[in-house]
Design a protein around this motif. Structure first.
Motif, short mmCIF file in Angstrom:
data_model
loop_
_atom_site.label_atom_id
_atom_site.label_comp_id
_atom_site.label_asym_id
_atom_site.label_seq_id
_atom_site.Cartn_x
_atom_site.Cartn_y
_atom_site.Cartn_z
N ASP A 1 0.74 -1.14 -0.07
CA ASP A 1 0.08 -0.03 -0.05
C ASP A 1 0.77 1.42 -0.06
O ASP A 1 2.18 1.29 0.18
N ILE A 2 0.10 2.46 -0.01
CA ILE A 2 0.81 3.77 -0.27
C ILE A 2 1.92 3.86 0.93
O ILE A 2 2.98 4.37 0.86
N GLU A 3 1.36 3.43 2.03
CA GLU A 3 2.12 3.72 3.12
C GLU A 3 3.48 3.25 3.36
O GLU A 3 4.46 3.65 4.02
N ALA A 4 3.59 2.15 2.43
CA ALA A 4 5.13 1.51 2.32
C ALA A 4 6.02 2.21 1.64
O ALA A 4 7.32 1.78 1.85
N TYR A 5 5.54 3.29 0.89
CA TYR A 5 6.36 3.94 -0.05
C TYR A 5 6.63 5.19 0.69
O TYR A 5 7.63 6.05 0.66
N SER A 6 5.48 5.96 1.18
CA SER A 6 5.26 7.17 1.71
C SER A 6 4.61 7.29 3.16
O SER A 6 3.38 7.48 2.76
N PRO A 7 5.09 7.17 3.98
CA PRO A 7 4.16 7.20 5.23
C PRO A 7 3.38 8.48 5.49
O PRO A 7 3.88 9.43 5.30
N ALA A 8 2.25 8.14 6.22
CA ALA A 8 1.41 9.11 6.29
C ALA A 8 1.68 10.13 7.56
O ALA A 8 2.29 9.53 8.46
N PRO A 9 1.55 11.54 7.65
CA PRO A 9 1.95 12.28 8.84
C PRO A 9 1.27 11.67 10.06
O PRO A 9 0.25 10.96 9.87
N ALA A 10 1.93 11.78 11.39
CA ALA A 10 1.31 11.39 12.51
C ALA A 10 -0.18 12.01 12.67
O ALA A 10 -0.91 11.52 13.26
N SER A 11 -0.30 13.17 12.11
CA SER A 11 -1.57 14.11 12.33
C SER A 11 -2.62 13.35 11.55
O SER A 11 -3.79 13.64 11.88
N ALA A 12 -2.60 12.23 10.69
CA ALA A 12 -3.48 11.56 9.99
C ALA A 12 -4.26 10.47 10.88
O ALA A 12 -5.23 9.86 10.25
N ASN A 13 -3.46 10.14 12.00
CA ASN A 13 -4.14 9.27 12.68
C ASN A 13 -4.45 7.96 12.09
O ASN A 13 -5.41 7.32 12.43
N GLY A 14 -3.68 7.50 11.17
CA GLY A 14 -3.88 6.00 10.46
C GLY A 14 -4.98 6.40 9.39
O GLY A 14 -5.28 5.32 8.76
N HIS A 15 -5.36 7.59 8.94
CA HIS A 15 -6.51 7.46 8.03
C HIS A 15 -5.76 8.09 7.02
O HIS A 15 -4.50 8.40 6.69
N TRP A 16 -6.38 7.92 5.80
CA TRP A 16 -6.00 8.44 4.38
C TRP A 16 -5.93 9.88 4.63
O TRP A 16 -6.57 10.78 5.28
N CYS A 17 -5.00 10.49 3.70
CA CYS A 17 -4.57 12.07 3.77
C CYS A 17 -4.23 12.34 2.34
O CYS A 17 -3.69 11.38 1.47
N MET A 18 -3.98 13.59 2.03
CA MET A 18 -3.61 14.20 0.68
C MET A 18 -2.12 14.10 0.55
O MET A 18 -1.41 14.15 -0.34
N GLU A 19 -1.40 14.25 2.03
CA GLU A 19 0.02 14.36 2.10
C GLU A 19 0.91 13.48 1.45
O GLU A 19 1.92 13.84 0.97
N ASN A 20 0.54 12.21 1.20
CA ASN A 20 1.28 11.19 0.41
C ASN A 20 0.69 10.87 -0.74
O ASN A 20 0.89 9.68 -1.35
N LEU A 21 -0.07 11.74 -1.53
CA LEU A 21 -0.70 11.68 -2.76
C LEU A 21 0.02 12.63 -3.70
O LEU A 21 0.31 13.80 -3.40
N PRO A 22 -0.06 12.25 -4.91
CA PRO A 22 -0.05 10.81 -5.46
C PRO A 22 1.11 10.15 -5.22
O PRO A 22 2.28 10.55 -5.12
N CYS A 23 0.97 8.79 -5.43
CA CYS A 23 2.36 8.06 -4.82
C CYS A 23 2.69 7.34 -6.24
O CYS A 23 1.66 6.39 -6.71
N ILE A 24 3.79 7.50 -6.74
CA ILE A 24 4.30 7.02 -8.07
C ILE A 24 5.58 6.16 -7.82
O ILE A 24 6.70 6.86 -7.96
N PRO A 25 5.41 5.11 -7.30
CA PRO A 25 6.65 4.32 -6.95
C PRO A 25 7.56 4.19 -8.02
O PRO A 25 7.40 4.03 -9.06
N GLU A 26 9.20 4.49 -7.69
CA GLU A 26 10.01 3.96 -8.58
C GLU A 26 10.09 2.67 -8.97
O GLU A 26 10.29 1.98 -10.11
N GLU A 27 9.88 1.70 -7.89
CA GLU A 27 9.99 0.35 -8.07
C GLU A 27 8.76 -0.25 -6.98
O GLU A 27 8.74 0.19 -6.06
N PHE A 28 7.95 -1.05 -8.00
CA PHE A 28 6.78 -1.50 -7.24
C PHE A 28 7.40 -2.63 -6.25
O PHE A 28 8.10 -3.49 -6.65
N ARG A 29 6.73 -2.49 -5.03
CA ARG A 29 7.09 -3.62 -3.84
C ARG A 29 5.70 -4.78 -3.82
O ARG A 29 4.48 -4.16 -3.84
N PHE A 30 6.06 -6.02 -3.72
CA PHE A 30 4.95 -7.04 -3.37
C PHE A 30 5.31 -7.46 -1.89
O PHE A 30 6.47 -7.43 -1.37
#
Length: 711
Positions: free
Chosen positions: A48-77
């Motif tokens: 998921d996105i958080e594996a590439y770009s963790p959300a800030p603590a203020s997001a409290n585990g919810h989705w947020c705009m701060e780590n969007l868009p996420c375009i990985p240089e290399e996709f991870r499984f």
């Protein structure tokens, strides 16, 4: 030793049946020089996105705009997680450890990919091997068009190097990455913007949009009345119906009547009668979607239900691989078909081998041939009623295609001329010898014509008849499937299709296959059923019998994406589909196809800020936009409006997000609350006239916003 990794346990059991006696171990089978183990479908999924770009603590585990868009240089499984996403599924972890152990055993020198024979099956097992293997081994591919022991034994003796399937794997990876980029980024973006979960995907949106647009066309359809010129007079006691190609507006009744009088005065005569006997060709063998079309139309069976049954029949060895987009067989399969026909002859069906390009055509096959029965024929009690219905449908079509008895019909064509004004053609068809039609459910009904001969005078009584134009029809399982296979082909009128049903079935389909092989289709035979089912489960569309309709959730989805200017339509989806096919053909790299999708995703997030007059940015759900003019509490962005937090105490202030089909931006909402008036907003759409207009919004003392056209 040879290690075979099957996509799922049922396939592993069928492979074992083709090898011989094998011993059951914990998570694998052993014997005759083989180990056989299995995945459970997808053991791995993209992180998921958080594996590439963790959300800030203020997001409290919810989705947020701060780590969007996420375009990985290399996709991870990563190994598949539990449904609550809190950890790796224990069963998945255990089975992968078994695969890892077997891959790295010193006595294993060859590893065989036995994923399902498609792009998805290709990468399911490749991912297991990629993450498990720590040393060099010989890698092979087991390709199974069906799961009978005979086919398994033959395929094991003729395995190809895994490298020969690199392009297929490339397309599988590219499709996975592209769909992740669209689905994960745009689902989060649209959900954060709208305050409700909106499932955005490369294929699901064009499917829902097609049903939405069709239903809107029906909902807003205004019937148009016109005058047709029709004669229903009797000749020799038989009605002869003639309908002119000429039509008149309701206001042109006098013109219509004058033409009728001229026709009636001129009289009508039969100028030609053609009768000939003809052998009717049976329908083509089934692709998955054509089989689902018939099952939906005739038996009201949903696509998900039919696919589950077809897949089960394949896994039991009774049908060939189901997820095929072809209605043709490969020329290399001729000997195989002869063996199957010999089995069918033994149980009393009059079949014979036919070497015809209408049956065998390599140019119309991508990876898999048409659905057919195998040499394994079920006995009494082997199948449930629904399984038997589906199997019989495939079996009877196969028998019809190879039937030794021709279906003979008499075709009649009568030409009637009305003076020098117009020529009418009546066509009829009568079945003389049923032949293959005794076995196939799709029968042709007789169409009888009046007994007329050349030179006969035909009684006519033309008169204007008022008729109404008809609204479009809702999509059915059949018509939606046909649209998705080629969304750029114009639909033919239902009446024309019905009139030429037999010709349509056997018409030249070269152009249709060119479109499919080029990648113009929306979704694939392997994915389409699941995506439509997801749209139903998400309550975007409904299926009643075999008719699809849009639901309020689907309307909200499409209209919200339009307001957010996320233009996901058949053109963009097909463009990416063509790119994926180019990866399959080795004409484009995986990275190049992913770059196309990444550019589309970035464009959504990089929309330029517009002047306030043209601004459509509605911010995020929950944004505070100002103080309530009625009670002074905060006004926040909701799902449908900017509303006061004091609504629980009775405050009724609300400003709609969309007024006259125009988004009211956050900046204008703030300005309205601060000054009592927005900037001049461009391009409202009048509900009455449909015309665009510009206006201010002004806040009244009671909290209502009204149009203000003053300078």
């Amino acid at each position: 030793m040879v290690l075979i990794i099957a996509e799922k346990p049922s396939l592993a059991r069928n492979i074992a049946a083709g090898i011989g006696q094998m011993q059951r171990r914990d998570g694998y089978l052993e014997g005759c020089g083989y180990f056989i183990t299995w995945a459970f479908g997808h053991l791995f999924s993209l992180a998921d996105i958080e594996a590439y770009s963790p959300a800030p603590a203020s997001a409290n585990g919810h989705w947020c705009m701060e780590n969007l868009p996420c375009i990985p240089e290399e996709f991870r499984f990563e190994l598949r997680r539990t449904s609550d996403k809190k950890g790796v599924d224990a069963g998945v972890k255990k089975q992968f450890e078994t695969i890892k152990y077997l891959c790295n055993r010193p006595d294993v020198d060859t590893i065989v990919n036995a994923g399902d024979a498609d792009r998805e099956g290709e990468i399911i097992v490749r991912l297991c091997i990629r993450h498990a293997l720590t040393s060099k081994k010989v890698l092979k591919r087991l390709w199974l068009p069906d799961q009978t022991p005979e086919t398994v034994a033959a395929a094991l003796a003729d395995m190809k190097d895994e490298a020969e399937y690199e392009n297929l794997a490339g397309e599988g990876y590219a499709r996975t990455y592209v769909d992740w980029l669209y689905g994960v980024n745009l689902t989060r973006y649209a959900t954060l913007k709208c305050g409700t979960l909106l499932r955005v995907g490369r294929v699901i949106i064009p499917i829902v949009r097609a049903i939405y647009e069709r239903d809107m066309a029906i909902r807003h359809f205004v019937p148009g009345k016109y005058l047709a010129i029709v004669s229903n007079a009797e000749t020799n006691g038989e009605k002869v119906e003639l309908t002119s190609k000429k039509k008149f507006d309701q206001k042109e009744k006098e013109k219509a009547e004058a033409l009728c009088a001229a026709y009636n005065a001129a009289g009508a005569v039969v100028t030609n009668v053609k009768r000939k006997k003809d052998n009717l060709a049976p329908g083509k063998l089934f692709s998955l979607s054509k089989l689902q079309n018939l099952l939906g139309k005739k038996h009201k069976m949903s696509m998900s239900d039919s696919l589950e049954i077809i897949q089960g029949l394949y896994e039991k060895g009774y049908l060939t691989y189901p997820r095929t987009n072809s209605e043709y067989l490969a020329t290399a399969e001729k000997d195989k078909m002869k063996k199957i026909l010999a089995q069918i002859q033994k149980i009393g069906y009059p079949v014979k081998f036919k070497d015809s390009p209408k049956i065998f055509d390599d140019s119309k096959i991508e990876s898999h041939s048409a659905l057919t029965p195998t040499y394994k024929i079920p006995g009494k009690g082997d199948l449930s009623d629904r399984e038997n219905l589906v199997y019989a449908t495939v079996f009877r079509r196969f028998v019809a295609v190879f039937c030794a008895e021709p279906c003979v019909a008499e075709r009649t064509e009568i030409t009637i001329k009305v003076g020098d004004f117009e020529e009418f053609t009546l066509k009829g068809l009568v079945i003389v010898e049923r032949g293959w039609m005794k076995y196939d459910d799709a029968t042709q009904k007789d169409k009888m014509l009046p007994k007329l001969e050349k030179g006969d005078k035909v009684e006519i009584a033309f008169a204007p008849v008022e008729k109404e134009t008809s609204p479009p029809k809702h999509y059915t399982i059949e018509t939606l499937n046909n649209y998705l296979k080629n969304p750029f082909r114009e639909e033919k009128a239902a009446a024309e299709q019905a009139e030429h049903a037999e010709d349509e079935e056997n018409a030249d389909d070269t152009e249709e296959y060119r479109a499919v092989l080029e990648g113009l289709e929306l979704g694939t035979e392997a994915t389409r059923t699941g995506i439509i089912d997801n749209a139903r489960k998400s309550q975007y569309i409904a299926l009643n019998k075999d008719v699809y309709t849009i639901l309020p959730g689907g309307e909200y989805l499409i209209e919200s994406l339009d307001h957010l200017e996320i233009r996901m339509d058949k053109h963009r989806t097909s463009e990416l589909g063509r790119a994926l096919k180019r990866v399959f053909r080795g004409q484009m790299s995986v990275e190049e196809s992913v770059a196309l999708a990444a550019a589309e995703v970035r464009a959504v997030f990089e929309q330029q800020a517009a002047p306030i007059e043209e601004d459509k940015d509605i911010g995020l759900y929950g944004d505070v936009v100002g103080k309530c003019p009625l009670c002074g509490k905060e006004v926040v962005r909701g799902k449908f409006s900017y509303g006061c937090k004091g609504y629980r105490e009775g405050c009724k202030f609300r400003l709609n997000l969309f007024i006259c089909n125009r988004a009211i931006s956050v900046s204008n909402a703030k300005l309205l609350l601060e000054t009592g008036r927005t900037a001049k907003i461009k391009n409202f759409i009048s509900r009455k006239s449909g015309k665009a207009f510009d206006a201010y919004l002004r806040l009244e003392k009671d909290g209502n916003a009204v149009f203000d056209f003053s300078p």
